[in-house]
Scaffold this motif. Sequence first.
Motif, PDB file in Angstrom:
ATOM      1  N   SER A  25       0.915  -1.699   0.219  1.00 29.49           N
ATOM      2  CA  SER A  25       0.248   0.371  -0.151  1.00 29.49           C
ATOM      3  C   SER A  25       0.713   1.427  -0.418  1.00 29.49           C
ATOM      4  O   SER A  25       1.640   1.203   0.497  1.00 29.49           O
ATOM      5  CB  SER A  25      -0.885   0.426   0.873  1.00 29.49           C
ATOM      6  N   GLU A  69      -7.107  -4.662   2.715  1.00 32.98           N
ATOM      7  CA  GLU A  69      -7.201  -3.771   0.868  1.00 32.98           C
ATOM      8  C   GLU A  69      -6.470  -4.866   0.541  1.00 32.98           C
ATOM      9  O   GLU A  69      -6.733  -5.257  -1.127  1.00 32.98           O
ATOM     10  CB  GLU A  69      -6.757  -2.454   1.313  1.00 32.98           C
ATOM     11  N   ARG A  94      -7.011  -8.259  -0.385  1.00 32.73           N
ATOM     12  CA  ARG A  94      -7.751  -8.111  -1.435  1.00 32.73           C
ATOM     13  C   ARG A  94      -7.632  -8.184  -2.929  1.00 32.73           C
ATOM     14  O   ARG A  94      -7.737  -8.968  -3.866  1.00 32.73           O
ATOM     15  CB  ARG A  94      -8.741  -7.301  -1.095  1.00 32.73           C
TER      16      ARG A  94
END
Length: 276
Positions: free
Chosen positions: A129, A233, A236
């Motif tokens: 991220s 996140e 996923r």
Amino acid sequence: MTDPQIPILAHTRVVGKDATPTRWLLVLHGIYGSGRNWGTIARRLVEARPEWGVLLVDLRNHGGSRGFPGPHTLAATAEDVDRLVEHLGIDATAVMGHSFGGKVALVYAAHHGGAGQLRQVWVMDSTLSVREPEGSAWRMIEVIRALPSEFASRAEAVEGIARAGYDEALGQWMAINLELVEGVYRWRLDWEVIEEMLRDYFRTDLWETVVRPPGEVEIHIVKATDSNSLDDEAIRRVEAASTANPRVHFHQLQGGHWINTDNPQGVLDLLAGSLP
């Protein structure tokens, strides 16, 4: 062509007894580390897969790799690896990076994935991220800056790190980065450079390489079960990419962020069973 003005990264070749490797795995460590962090796994891997050699790399400004000019970015770090591979005259069939090194491996893949030689990229518990710098590695910079600049012993530095809330084992590992100079211990890490490297790590978006691997490269994303380096996140997104693209793989291994010490057998089994 190799630039004579830029040093060559310190490195160690690991090969099996009486073996002549036909394929090479580059191993890129995390921030504050060095190639030798992965030495035990490398030696056991080449015993299990003697056709493979392992190149343990000290990334810029870590271990024995000093004197590298800025900017101190993921791109510059990957270029250092390019220069090393060219200097040695080897072909890298796979590259594995842990934490900071995982993103370096992805940058390396983006440069070499279409050339045909690179087959696999292993990203070991890296933050994918893009966000503001955070976490224990980032906080370590503040902790070190709050301590004296020199110590009478390594134990003194370990105690200071422990007082900031880190466990003693991590403090001892960090203390490997101290060197004895004129009777006192000083950090051989340049903390301004480390901060620059970590800032670039957190702000660099490499999702395109993860979800659409270049050429015929396989991307293997490995999450340590007891680590939060990959948030929900990100998990996923990786799982969706692995469903959509057969060259993207997601693995979970029992252990914490320092998976090479927490679960070396799990890492070894995964690599030995999955390398081409």
